[in-house]
Design an enzyme around this catalytic site. Structure first.
Site, PDB file in Angstrom:
ATOM      1  N   HIS A 103       0.865  -1.185   0.000  1.00 50.18           N
ATOM      2  CA  HIS A 103       0.000   0.000   0.000  1.00 50.18           C
ATOM      3  C   HIS A 103       0.902   1.236   0.000  1.00 50.18           C
ATOM      4  O   HIS A 103       1.981   1.222   0.609  1.00 50.18           O
ATOM      5  CB  HIS A 103      -0.851   0.072   1.278  1.00 50.18           C
ATOM      6  CG  HIS A 103      -2.110  -0.739   1.257  1.00 50.18           C
ATOM      7  ND1 HIS A 103      -2.536  -1.459   2.348  1.00 50.18           N
ATOM      8  CD2 HIS A 103      -3.055  -0.905   0.292  1.00 50.18           C
ATOM      9  CE1 HIS A 103      -3.694  -2.051   2.049  1.00 50.18           C
ATOM     10  NE2 HIS A 103      -4.019  -1.731   0.812  1.00 50.18           N
ATOM     11  N   CYS A 106      -2.170   2.602   9.032  1.00 49.64           N
ATOM     12  CA  CYS A 106      -3.220   1.675   8.597  1.00 49.64           C
ATOM     13  C   CYS A 106      -4.413   1.698   9.548  1.00 49.64           C
ATOM     14  O   CYS A 106      -5.541   1.458   9.135  1.00 49.64           O
ATOM     15  CB  CYS A 106      -2.693   0.244   8.546  1.00 49.64           C
ATOM     16  SG  CYS A 106      -1.300   0.001   7.448  1.00 49.64           S
TER      17      CYS A 106
END
Ligand code: ARG
Length: 291
Positions: A179, A282
Site C-alpha cells: 500500500h 493503517c
C-alpha cells in the site's frame, strides 16, 4: 571594521500541529486467519488482548495530542477492519468508498460506507478496485495514488473524477510495501502561505519503480528519504499532524531525521498489528470534513 564572530546556528523550522479528525476501529476481532500480504502468517499465534492494548495507546495518544477520534464498530469475522485507512478516502465532505482487492476483506466496504453516510458524508460508490487511504494520500491539493498490488490504475482515474484534483500515479514494486501508506508518510499536507512551500513527505525510494522515484524527487526535493531498515519496520506507516509524527519505536533512523527537521516524533509500538501487515497509519483514517 570587523564583524563579531558569531556562530551561525542551523535552526530547524518551527512546525505547527493541526487538529485532525480520525476514524479508528477497536481490534476486538483481530487475528491473522488468511494471507493477503507477505507479513501475514496464519500459523503464527496472535494475541488479541495485546493488540487491543497497543491500539488503545495509539487512540489515547491522539486524544492527548488534541485530535478528535471517531470509532466504527468492529464486525466479527472481519479481522482486518482495524485497518480503517482502507475504509475509504474522504475530502471536502465526500467519501469515496473502498472496493477491496481480495474477497477476504470485501465485506468491510458496507459497514464503512454506512458509517460515512450516517455521519453526513456524500458517499460515492466505487466502480474500480481501490483500498482507500491505504493507496491515496492527500498532499496539498494533489492526490498521490499508489498501484501495483491493491488499488488499480483505473481507480486513479476514478478518484480524479470524484474529487476534481490532480492525481499523481506511483508504481509500487516491493510486495512488502503493498500500500502507498507503507512507503510514503505525509509529514505536512499544508501548502504554505505567501509562497512558502511547506507540504512535505518522507518516503522509501526502493519501494517504487524508477519513473515514480523520479516524479517524487522532482516534486519533493526536500523530502526525507528513509533507509531500507526503517522502511522494513513500517517506519513510514505513521501519522503526522504537521508537528507530532507518530512512528514505530523501531524506526530509529527516521526518528533522528524527523528531529533534525524540527518535527516531534512520538513512538508507539503496534508490533501485534504488524502481524497483519499494518501499522499506525493503517489503523487511522482521516475524516476530512467540508471546507
Ligand atoms: N491485512 C491487511 C491487508 O492486507 C493490512 C492492511 C494495512 N493497511 C494499510 N493501510 N496499509 O489488507
Amino acid at each position: 571594521m570587523s564583524l563579531p564572530n558569531v556562530a551561525v546556528e542551523h535552526t530547524a523550522p518551527v512546525r505547527i500541529a493541526q487538529r485532525r479528525t480520525y476514524l479508528m476501529c477497536r481490534p476486538e476481532h483481530f487475528t491473522v486467519s488468511y494471507t493477503i500480504n507477505p507479513w501475514m502468517e496464519p500459523a503464527n499465534p496472535t494475541d488479541t488482548s495485546l493488540a487491543l492494548r497497543q491500539w488503545q495507546t495509539l487512540y489515547d495518544t491522539y486524544l492527548e495530542l488534541g485530535h478528535e477520534v471517531h470509532l466504527i464498530d468492529p464486525v466479527e469475522g472481519l479481522p482486518d477492519m482495524v485497518y480503517t485507512a482502507n475504509g475509504g478516502f474522504l475530502i471536502d465532505g465526500t467519501a469515496y468508498g473502498p472496493k477491496f482487492r481480495y474477497q477476504e476483506r470485501a465485506a468491510e466496504a458496507g459497514p464503512f460506507m454506512e458509517w460515512f453516510a450516517a455521519h453526513g458524508y456524500d458517499v460515492v460508490e466505487p466502480v474500480e478496485v481501490n483500498e482507500g487511504e491505504g493507496d491515496f494520500l492527500l498532499v496539498g491539493d494533489t492526490i498521490l495514488a499508489g498501484t501495483g498490488f491493491r488499488s488499480t490504475g483505473d481507480s486513479h482515474r476514478e478518484v480524479a473524477e470524484v474529487f476534481g484534483r490532480e492525481v499523481v500515479s506511483l508504481q509500487l514494486v516491493d510486495p512488502r510495501f503493498y500500500h502507498l501508506d507503507t512507503a510514503i508518510a505525509v509529514l505536512d499536507p499544508v501548502e504554505g502561505d505567501g509562497g512558502v512551500e511547506r507540504a512535505n513527505i518522507a518516503y522509501l525510494p526502493h519501494a517504487f519503480d524508477e519513473r515514480s522515484q523520479e516524479i517524487l524527487a522532482a516534486r519533493y526535493p526536500d523530502a526525507i528519504l528513509v533507509s531500507d531498515d526503517d522502511g522494513a519496520v513500517f517506519g513510514l506507516n505513521s501519522a503526522s499532524d504537521g508537528r507530532n509524527v507518530i512512528i514505530s519505536p523501531r524506526a530509529t533512523g527516521f526518528e533522528a531525521q524527523l528531529r533534525e527537521r524540527g518535527y516531534h516524533p512520538v513512538l508507539i509500538d503496534l508490533s501485534e498489528l504488524l502481524l497483519g501487515g499494518g501499522g499506525i497509519k493503517c489503523c487511522t483514517l482521516e475524516l476530512r470534513g467540508r471546507r
